[in-house]
Design a protein around this motif. Structure first.
Motif, mmCIF file in Angstrom:
data_model
loop_
_atom_site.group_PDB
_atom_site.id
_atom_site.type_symbol
_atom_site.label_atom_id
_atom_site.label_comp_id
_atom_site.label_asym_id
_atom_site.label_seq_id
_atom_site.Cartn_x
_atom_site.Cartn_y
_atom_site.Cartn_z
ATOM 1 N N ASP A 74 -6.755 -2.544 4.461
ATOM 2 C CA ASP A 74 -5.425 -2.074 4.865
ATOM 3 C C ASP A 74 -5.465 -0.639 5.400
ATOM 4 O O ASP A 74 -5.047 0.313 4.717
ATOM 5 C CB ASP A 74 -4.444 -2.216 3.686
ATOM 6 N N ASP A 84 0.822 -1.208 0.000
ATOM 7 C CA ASP A 84 0.000 0.000 0.000
ATOM 8 C C ASP A 84 0.856 1.259 0.000
ATOM 9 O O ASP A 84 1.709 1.449 0.876
ATOM 10 C CB ASP A 84 -0.947 -0.022 1.201
ATOM 11 N N LYS A 103 -2.651 -5.964 5.103
ATOM 12 C CA LYS A 103 -3.255 -7.292 5.217
ATOM 13 C C LYS A 103 -4.270 -7.376 6.360
ATOM 14 O O LYS A 103 -4.391 -8.400 7.043
ATOM 15 C CB LYS A 103 -2.175 -8.387 5.390
HETATM 16 MG MG MG Z 1 -2.296 -4.247 0.960
#
Ligand code: MG
Ligand code: 13P
Ligand code: 13P
Ligand code: MG
Ligand code: MG
Ligand code: MG
Length: 370
Positions: free
Chosen positions: A238, A53, A132
């Motif tokens: 996330d 991310d 996650k």
């Molecule tokens: Mg991610």
């Protein structure tokens, strides 16, 4: 004069798989935000990552939900997606779920935590970045920071915070919110936020009698749920959060203390498993084993009087969190041994938003009455 801190993030491609952000995407984002800083749209910025991310941390004077700032973030993600496509990164543009930007990034895929605040003489803040997992992963740590005296000594011994805090809790299924007072309604708060896939802490506010303005948040969490936007599994949410510290608020160490316990969160492999959240320095924000275990990074900042970001300090880069990491690894091993069985795999209700229903659909006609 008020300053707004905006943390806006999106997964626009992993390297490799869902592992981490490629440096070329960070470079591209820096290029675009540098230009916006020169043009005066933003005061300051920092670009970083957590797992796959891409994280934009920005300060400006345009308030929350500003079309200029959201537009800038959207543009940045779009441009960096082009780079991700050139490199053939995995899931390029994964979190950009809508085509046309219409003024606000909420409901389009990226996650956003923003607060508009009157900057104190000294303004220490922590930005948290998780990979996650989902927004409810912040329920336990935010509760402990602002409501649990076994975590935050200041709730007991500091007259400036002895009155407690107000929690804004969202029901993300029914799209409703409620504001509740701690400690008076602590058990009711826990009744809600213990169900972390449905009720999530959105903001924390000071109470009447606190020296800070009552309507300016002291903590805020991104609460975007991707499956609600896409209607199907497209990766995990996330989440990110911003927390202010010190001087009538939890001390820096009280803000970090909840992460000494690697509590179970949902996410991990295919967004479909429970596992421990591991507090890590940036260099280990690289989920690998079974695409995990889920990670949390804490970046420390002082906001200067004119809104500059003085930082980051990689706060979990400290041996004091080694025990939590070790414990997270033990729990990882223990949970993994369950393979496809609950409670490692999420309960059926939450699997509804994954690819499992496709498998069950195929078997539908083979069932016969007992
Ligand atoms: Mg991610
Ligand atoms: P210092 O005396 O180091 O500033 O510490 C004050 C404090 O409140 C620590 O939690
Ligand atoms: P991300 O949401 O981090 O892309 O994770 C998706 C996934 O399925 C990992 O196994
Ligand atoms: Mg991904
Ligand atoms: Mg994701
Ligand atoms: Mg000191």
């Amino acid at each position: 004069e008020k300053i707004t801190i905006s943390v806006i993030k999106a997964d626009i491609g992993g390297w490799p798989g869902h592992h981490k952000v490629h440096p070329a995407l960070i470079e591209k984002a820096r290029e675009i935000l540098s230009k916006a800083k020169e043009e005066g749209t933003i005061i300051d910025f920092h670009v970083t990552y957590c797992g796959d991310d891409l994280q934009l941390i920005m300060t400006h004077k345009k308030g929350t939900d500003s079309p200029d700032i959201h537009g800038l973030a959207w543009e940045t993600f779009k441009e960096a997606t082009k780079t991700a496509k050139e490199l053939g990164l995995y899931g390029a543009g994964q979190d950009l779920l809508k085509d046309a930007f219409s003024g606000n990034i909420r409901g389009m895929g990226p996650g956003a935590a923003e607060m508009e605040i009157t900057i104190r003489k000294s303004e220490p803040i922590v930005t948290f970045h998780m990979d996650k997992t989902e927004p409810g992963a912040f329920n336990l740590p935010i509760f402990r920071m602002f409501a649990d005296p076994f975590n935050t000594a200041g709730l007991v011994i500091d007259p400036n915070m002895h009155m407690g805090f107000r929690f804004e809790i969202w029901d993300i299924r029914e799209h409703k919110r409620v504001i509740m007072n701690s400690p008076e309604e602590m058990y009711d708060i826990l009744a809600l936020i213990g169900a972390k896939s449905r009720y999530v802490i959105k903001r924390v506010f000071p109470k009447e009698g606190h020296k800070l303005p009552k309507d300016e948040p002291v903590a805020v969490v991104s609460t975007e749920k991707l499956y609600e936007i896409a209607g199907e599994y497209v990766g995990k949410d996330d989440p990110v959060a911003i927390v202010r510290a010190q001087s009538g608020l939890p001390a820096l160490g009280e803000v970090l203390e909840p992460f000494a316990f690697p509590h179970l969160v949902s996410g991990w492999m295919r967004g479909s498993h429970n596992g421990p959240i591991m507090p890590v320095p940036l260099k280990y924000a690289t989920p690998s084993r079974f695409d995990g275990p889920p990670r949390a990074v804490a970046l420390g900042w002082q906001i200067s009087p004119e809104g500059k970001l003085i930082g980051p300090v990689d706060l979990f880069d400290d041996p004091a969190f080694d025990w939590a990491r070790q414990k997270a690894l033990e729990i990882t091993e223990y949970m993994r041994r369950h393979g496809p069985f609950e409670p490692h795999r999420l309960p059926l209700e939450e699997m509804e938003y994954t690819t499992l229903p496709g498998v069950l659909e195929k078997l539908k006609d083979r069932f016969e009455p007992l």
